[in-house]
Design an enzyme around this catalytic site. Sequence first.
Site, PDB file in Angstrom:
ATOM      1  N   HIS A   1      31.041  10.115  23.665  1.00  0.00           N
ATOM      2  CA  HIS A   1      30.560   9.957  25.025  1.00  0.00           C
ATOM      3  C   HIS A   1      31.762   9.668  25.906  1.00  0.00           C
ATOM      4  O   HIS A   1      32.549   8.779  25.588  1.00  0.00           O
ATOM      5  CB  HIS A   1      29.564   8.791  25.067  1.00  0.00           C
ATOM      6  CG  HIS A   1      28.564   8.937  26.147  1.00  0.00           C
ATOM      7  ND1 HIS A   1      28.895   8.756  27.463  1.00  0.00           N
ATOM      8  CD2 HIS A   1      27.262   9.264  26.119  1.00  0.00           C
ATOM      9  CE1 HIS A   1      27.810   8.960  28.199  1.00  0.00           C
ATOM     10  NE2 HIS A   1      26.809   9.271  27.404  1.00  0.00           N
TER      11      HIS A   1
ATOM     12  N   ARG B   1      27.737   9.721  37.010  1.00  0.00           N
ATOM     13  CA  ARG B   1      28.621  10.798  37.461  1.00  0.00           C
ATOM     14  C   ARG B   1      27.806  11.864  38.177  1.00  0.00           C
ATOM     15  O   ARG B   1      28.163  12.336  39.240  1.00  0.00           O
ATOM     16  CB  ARG B   1      29.368  11.409  36.275  1.00  0.00           C
ATOM     17  CG  ARG B   1      30.582  10.604  35.867  1.00  0.00           C
ATOM     18  CD  ARG B   1      31.288  11.232  34.676  1.00  0.00           C
ATOM     19  NE  ARG B   1      30.484  11.129  33.455  1.00  0.00           N
ATOM     20  CZ  ARG B   1      30.233  12.133  32.625  1.00  0.00           C
ATOM     21  NH1 ARG B   1      30.722  13.329  32.862  1.00  0.00           N
ATOM     22  NH2 ARG B   1      29.508  11.941  31.549  1.00  0.00           N
TER      23      ARG B   1
END
Length: 516
Positions: free
Chosen positions: A292, A315
Site C-alpha cells: 500500500h 488521494r
Amino acid sequence: MSRRRVLYLVSISLFIGLASMLLRHLVSSPNSKLKLFSNMSTQNAAKERGVIVVGSGLAGLTAASTLISHGIRVQMLERAAKPGGNSMKASSGINGAPTKYQPGPPFSDTFFHADTVKSAGAVYQTSFKKERESLIGTLTNRSAAAIEWLTEEKGVNLSVVAQLGGHSFPRTHRGAGKLPPGASLVTTLLKSLKESPLFELDTECTVTKVLKPSTAVTGVEYLCGEKKEPKRAEGPVIFATGGFAGDAHGMLAKYRPDLAGFPSTNDPRPGSQDLLTAIGAQLLDMEQVQVHPTSFIDPANPSSPVKFLAAELLRGEGGVLLFEGKRFVNEMETRKVVTEAITNLPISKLENQDEKVKQWEILLILDEGVYKNASSHIDFYLWKKLMRKATIKDLGPTALASLKDYASGAAGHSTDLFKRDSFGHWELHDVTEDSVVYVGTVTPAVHFTMGGALISAKGEVIGEDGKGIEGIWAAGEVSGGVHGENRLGGSSLLECVVFGRVVGDEAARYLQAAKE
Ligand SMILES: Cc1cc2nc3c(=O)[nH]c(=O)nc-3n(C[C@H](O)[C@H](O)[C@H](O)COP(=O)(O)OP(=O)(O)OC[C@H]3O[C@@H](n4cnc5c(N)ncnc54)[C@H](O)[C@@H]3O)c2cc1C
Ligand SMILES: *[C@@H]1O[C@H](CO)[C@@H](O)[C@H](O)[C@H]1NC(C)=O
Ligand SMILES: *[C@@H]1O[C@H](CO)[C@@H](O)[C@H](O)[C@H]1NC(C)=O
Ligand SMILES: *[C@@H]1O[C@H](CO)[C@@H](O)[C@H](O)[C@H]1NC(C)=O
Ligand SMILES: *[C@@H]1O[C@H](CO)[C@@H](O)[C@H](O)[C@H]1NC(C)=O
C-alpha cells in the site's frame, strides 16, 4: 423390544467394546506386529479429539464453526494472546455476488468471476492454470452462499455495500453499525463458538511442527507460553495461519528482498508456510505481495513496524503528496506506480528511527475542501494524532510554491506538473502562508501476501506429486493461487469464509469416513 433381543444387543455391544479394547491395546503396544492397523490408531484418537485448527482468524473461525455444526470437536491453537488475527483489522468489507444487498436490479451482478480473473493478471494464463481456474471458480461461485451463511445463519449484519477499485459492481459488504466488518465477523463467530462445549481455544500456543510419520498427517506439535517442552495434539489438521506481510525480516526478505524491513499494516510475526513445506507442500506466487503506497508514520512512535493505513480515498478526493516540499508523482496513479515513485526517493533518516524499519517521509496534504468530503476519516486520523491541522508556513517555502502550482492546476489555470486531471474536492485556490491544511507523514507498507501453499478447490494441501496430502487442509491467506497477481479488495475475507467452510466440511467427511 423382546427380552431376547435386548440380551442379544447387550452381548453384541459388549463384544464390540472388548474387541476394540483389545485392538487398542495391540496397536498401542510398542512392538505391535499389527502394522496394518497403524493408521487406525490415529483415527481413533482423531475421533475423540476432533480436528485441530491452527489460527484463530476468520478462516480458522469459519472452519471451526462448520466442524461444530457437524457435531465435531475442535481444538483451536493460536499463537497470539488474543484471537482474531489480522482478520480483526479488516475495514472495507467482504465480497459476494449476486446478493440481495447489492443495489440495482436483484441478482444482476454476474461479473465477479470476470473481474477476479482480470485482476489475477498474467500468471493466470502462465502457470497452474487449471488449479487457478477451479480456485477462482469456487471463490466466486460460493460467494453468495458465504454472505447468506454469515447473515442468515450467523446473524451478522452486512447490509451496506460499496464498490471498490477493480470491481465493476458494488459488492463489498459491511455492517450498518459502527463495528468495522473484520471485528464484527470475528466477534460474532467467536461468541457462538465459545457457547459450544465442543470448542476449545488455546491461545499463546504456537504450532512448531506438523506430524506426518508416513503418508498422512496425524497431528501437530506446539509450544505454549514460556514452556520449553512441546505438546502434541493428534487428529486431522486445518491450517489457517494467515499470510506473511508482517514477517519483514523473514519470509518477506526471502521472497521479496526489495521489501525486506518494510513496515506493514499486519502484525509483525513470522509466516507459518514453512511448516507446510516441511511436509512436502508446494508454494506458489510467493513474490506476489500487495504494497500500500500510503500508511501513516505515527509521530509518537515513528519506528513502529506496524502502520495504520491512510485510506486511498484521501488521494482520490484531492490529497497531494510532497517530498522535501516537492511533488513527485501523479497521486491518481495506481498503487504500484505511486509506491515505486516513493521508493525511488531517498530513504528516511528520522531521528529515533529503528534502522530495521525501512520507510520514507512523504507528506500527505489535504485542504478544507477534502476535509469536508472525508471528515469522518480525517477526524479519526486527527484524533489518533496521525494527522494534524497546520498552516502552509509550517511546511516550508518549497511546499508553498508546490501547493500554489497544484492549486493552479486544480482551478484549471494551468496544466498539472504530473498531468493529474482530477482534483477531487480540493477548493483552496488562493494559496498563502496562512492557508489551513491537514497534514500527515506517510510511507509505503506491506499489506497482503497473495502467495502461499497450493490448495485444491477442496482445500487439500497439494504435495509435490500434485496430490492432496492426507489429513491436512488449508484456508485463508496462508494459501496461494486464489488471487494471482492482485487481490481485489474484499476478496480475502471472502476467501476465508468460502474455503473455511469447504475445509470444515472436508475434514468432517474425513473423520466420518474414518469412523466407518
Ligand atoms: C488493516 C487491514 C485491513 C484489511 N481490510 C480488508 C478488507 O476490508 N477486506 C478484505 O477482504 N480483507 C482485508 N484485509 C485482509 C484480511 O484481513 C486478511 O487477509 C484475512 O483476514 C486473513 O485471514 P486469515 O484467517 O487467513 O488469517 P489471520 O486473520 O491473520 O489469522 C491467522 C492467525 O493464525 C495465527 N498463527 C499463525 N501462525 C501460527 C502458528 N504457527 N501457531 C499458532 N497460530 C498461528 C496468527 O497469530 C493469527 O491469529 C485487511 C488486512 C489488514 C491488515
Ligand atoms: C489407512 O491405511 C491404508 C493402508 O496403508 C490406506 O489405504 C488408507 O487410505 C488409510 N486410510 C486412512 C483414512 O488413513
Ligand atoms: C461455477 O459456476 C459455473 C456456472 O454455474 C460453472 O460453469 C463452473 O464450473 C463453476 N466452477 C466451479 C469451480 O465450481
Ligand atoms: C442492519 O442494520 C441496520 C441498521 O441497524 C438495519 O436497518 C437493517 O435492517 C439491518 N439489516 C439486517 C438484514 O439485519
Ligand atoms: C464525497 O465526494 C464523493 C464524490 O467525489 C461523493 O460521492 C460523496 O458522497 C462525498 N461525501 C461526502 C461525505 O460529502
